[in-house]
Design a protein around this motif. Structure first.
Motif, short mmCIF file in Angstrom:
data_model
loop_
_atom_site.label_atom_id
_atom_site.label_comp_id
_atom_site.label_asym_id
_atom_site.label_seq_id
_atom_site.Cartn_x
_atom_site.Cartn_y
_atom_site.Cartn_z
N SER A 175 0.83 -1.21 0.00
CA SER A 175 0.00 0.00 0.00
C SER A 175 0.86 1.26 0.00
CB SER A 175 -0.97 0.00 1.18
OG SER A 175 -0.29 0.19 2.40
N GLY A 176 2.06 1.18 0.60
CA GLY A 176 2.94 2.36 0.63
C GLY A 176 3.36 2.78 -0.78
N TYR A 205 1.05 5.37 -2.22
CA TYR A 205 1.28 6.75 -1.76
C TYR A 205 2.51 7.33 -2.45
CZ TYR A 205 -2.41 6.01 1.55
OH TYR A 205 -3.66 5.75 2.09
N ARG A 206 3.50 6.48 -2.69
CA ARG A 206 4.70 6.93 -3.39
C ARG A 206 4.38 7.33 -4.83
NH1 ARG A 206 9.54 5.86 -0.89
NH2 ARG A 206 9.27 4.89 1.15
N ARG A 243 11.21 5.11 -5.03
CA ARG A 243 11.96 4.85 -3.79
C ARG A 243 12.97 5.95 -3.49
NH1 ARG A 243 8.74 1.07 -1.55
NH2 ARG A 243 7.88 -0.04 -3.32
N ILE A 264 6.37 12.68 0.92
CA ILE A 264 5.20 11.80 0.99
C ILE A 264 4.22 12.18 2.11
CG2 ILE A 264 5.90 9.91 2.53
CD1 ILE A 264 5.23 8.03 0.16
N ALA A 277 0.21 11.69 2.26
CA ALA A 277 -0.39 10.71 3.17
C ALA A 277 -1.33 11.37 4.17
CB ALA A 277 0.71 9.94 3.91
N GLY A 287 1.39 -1.79 5.36
CA GLY A 287 1.24 -0.34 5.34
C GLY A 287 1.24 0.25 6.73
N ARG A 288 0.42 1.28 6.91
CA ARG A 288 0.33 1.94 8.21
C ARG A 288 -1.05 1.80 8.84
NH1 ARG A 288 4.48 2.29 6.07
NH2 ARG A 288 6.24 3.68 6.39
N ASP A 289 -2.08 1.72 7.99
CA ASP A 289 -3.46 1.73 8.48
C ASP A 289 -4.25 0.54 7.93
OD1 ASP A 289 -3.42 2.51 5.81
OD2 ASP A 289 -5.10 3.90 6.03
N ARG A 291 10.01 10.68 9.97
CA ARG A 291 8.89 10.01 9.28
C ARG A 291 8.02 9.28 10.30
NH1 ARG A 291 8.33 5.96 4.79
NH2 ARG A 291 10.54 5.51 4.90
N ASP A 309 4.07 9.89 10.70
CA ASP A 309 3.14 8.76 10.55
C ASP A 309 2.31 8.53 11.81
OD1 ASP A 309 3.79 8.19 7.91
OD2 ASP A 309 5.19 6.57 8.40
N ARG A 353 -0.11 12.05 12.55
CA ARG A 353 -1.06 12.73 11.64
C ARG A 353 -2.48 12.46 12.11
NH1 ARG A 353 0.62 8.91 7.28
NH2 ARG A 353 -0.72 7.13 7.65
O1 C5P Z 1 5.78 1.66 3.32
P1 C5P Z 1 6.47 2.86 2.76
O2 C5P Z 1 7.66 3.31 3.55
O3 C5P Z 1 6.78 2.73 1.29
O4 C5P Z 1 5.40 4.04 2.86
C1 C5P Z 1 5.72 5.34 2.55
C2 C5P Z 1 4.83 6.33 3.29
O5 C5P Z 1 3.49 6.22 2.79
C3 C5P Z 1 4.72 6.15 4.78
O6 C5P Z 1 5.74 6.82 5.50
C4 C5P Z 1 3.36 6.73 5.10
O7 C5P Z 1 3.45 8.13 5.29
C5 C5P Z 1 2.57 6.47 3.84
N1 C5P Z 1 1.66 5.34 3.97
C6 C5P Z 1 0.44 5.54 4.55
N2 C5P Z 1 -0.46 4.53 4.65
C7 C5P Z 1 -0.15 3.30 4.21
C8 C5P Z 1 1.12 3.05 3.64
C9 C5P Z 1 2.01 4.09 3.55
O8 C5P Z 1 0.15 6.65 4.97
N3 C5P Z 1 -1.07 2.33 4.30
#
Ligand code: C5P
Length: 265
Positions: free
Chosen positions: A34-35, A38-39, A108, A116, A120, A166-168, A222, A226, A229
């Motif tokens: 999922s990240g 966002y990238r 990357r 990012i 995000a 991911g994060r969420d 970061r 994360d 927010r």
């Molecule tokens: O996993 P990765 O480091 O590639 O994710 C990059 C950024 O994308 C995270 O630091 C976060 O801010 C955002 N992200 C997010 N929700 C997700 C995955 C990534 O907000 N599910």
């Protein structure tokens, strides 16, 4: 389709992505990064000279997210990864396309990572991406329909489940996931892992050496954005299993997760 859904969340460089890839390979699950989405949106915005931090640009970026064709395709290696193999196993790699262009490496870059957080924390962008993520988790890989320029038969054939990291993912994207894991490791351990990764990259690109303290500092920055927010912060779901990987190898992490999946499946 009733796919087993495995959600893995955690901070940057916690090892969740390597672990998720290995687990997907061994379990014959599809892997969804999922990240990377966002990238890709960050890259698309920067290319249009839109500023992720500017409120004026927020709705244009949302439009961009909704109309861009984002395609992720993970290549699983034919020989199964096993911990008895002496050579370092190569991880399944995710190819990432933006409107048909391969942007796997470009997303990357430090430039993208730096920008990012503005993307995000945009709630409308999140909503657009969360919808795509849910479609993928339900096995709807051709949500772009007729416009897809990619062959679906290159994706895993009838996967047994999906792993999304991911994060969420456990809190927002897949609140009913069959198993949720929250991966942590101390900031120092994570910075060392990231530093080694960067060193390896530099030995091939011959870029100037980076400073460890800068890597640690960027990582902590970061983490902060994360965790803090307002919308969909990085947070362990109440029903997630906590996995501290500070003293674990990637293979041990994967073994742990696979064991939990097999117990629940
Ligand atoms: O996993 P990765 O480091 O590639 O994710 C990059 C950024 O994308 C995270 O630091 C976060 O801010 C955002 N992200 C997010 N929700 C997700 C995955 C990534 O907000 N599910």
């Amino acid at each position: 389709k009733n796919l087993f859904q495995l959600a893995i969340d955690g901070p940057a460089a916690s090892g969740k992505s390597s672990t998720a890839r290995i687990a997907a390979q061994r379990l014959k699950f599809e892997y969804i990064d999922s990240g990377a989405m966002y990238r890709v949106v960050t890259l698309a915005a920067l290319r249009q000279n839109l500023s992720p931090l500017s409120l004026d640009d927020a709705s244009k970026i949302t439009y961009l997210a909704a109309t861009s064709h984002i395609f992720l395709h993970t290549i699983f290696n034919p020989p199964p990864i096993s911990h008895t193999s002496s050579s370092k196993p190569s991880l399944p790699q995710t190819l990432v396309y933006l409107n048909g262009e391969d942007v796997t490496h470009e997303i990357r870059s430090q430039e993208i990572t730096k920008n990012i957080s503005g993307i995000a924390s945009n709630p409308d962008v999140r909503q657009v991406l969360v919808e795509k993520q849910r479609a993928l988790a339900n096995g709807i890989y051709d949500y772009e329909g007729e416009n897809s320029s990619f062959k679906l038969d290159t994706l895993r054939k009838s996967p047994k489940g999906i792993v999304m990291d991911g994060r969420d993912v456990g809190t927002v994207v897949l609140p009913n996931a069959d198993l949720k894991i929250f991966v942590t490791a101390s900031a120092r351990v994570r910075a060392i892992r990231r530093y080694k990764e960067l060193q390896q990259q530099q030995s091939t690109t011959k870029k100037p050496l980076i400073d460890f303290n800068k890597v640690l500092e960027d990582l902590e920055k970061r983490d902060k954005s994360d965790y803090e927010r307002k919308i969909s912060p990085l947070k362990k779901a109440d029903d997630a299993v906590l996995l501290d990987t500070s003293d674990m190898s990637v293979m041990e992490q994967a073994d742990n997760i696979i064991e939990l999946v097999l117990k629940r499946a």
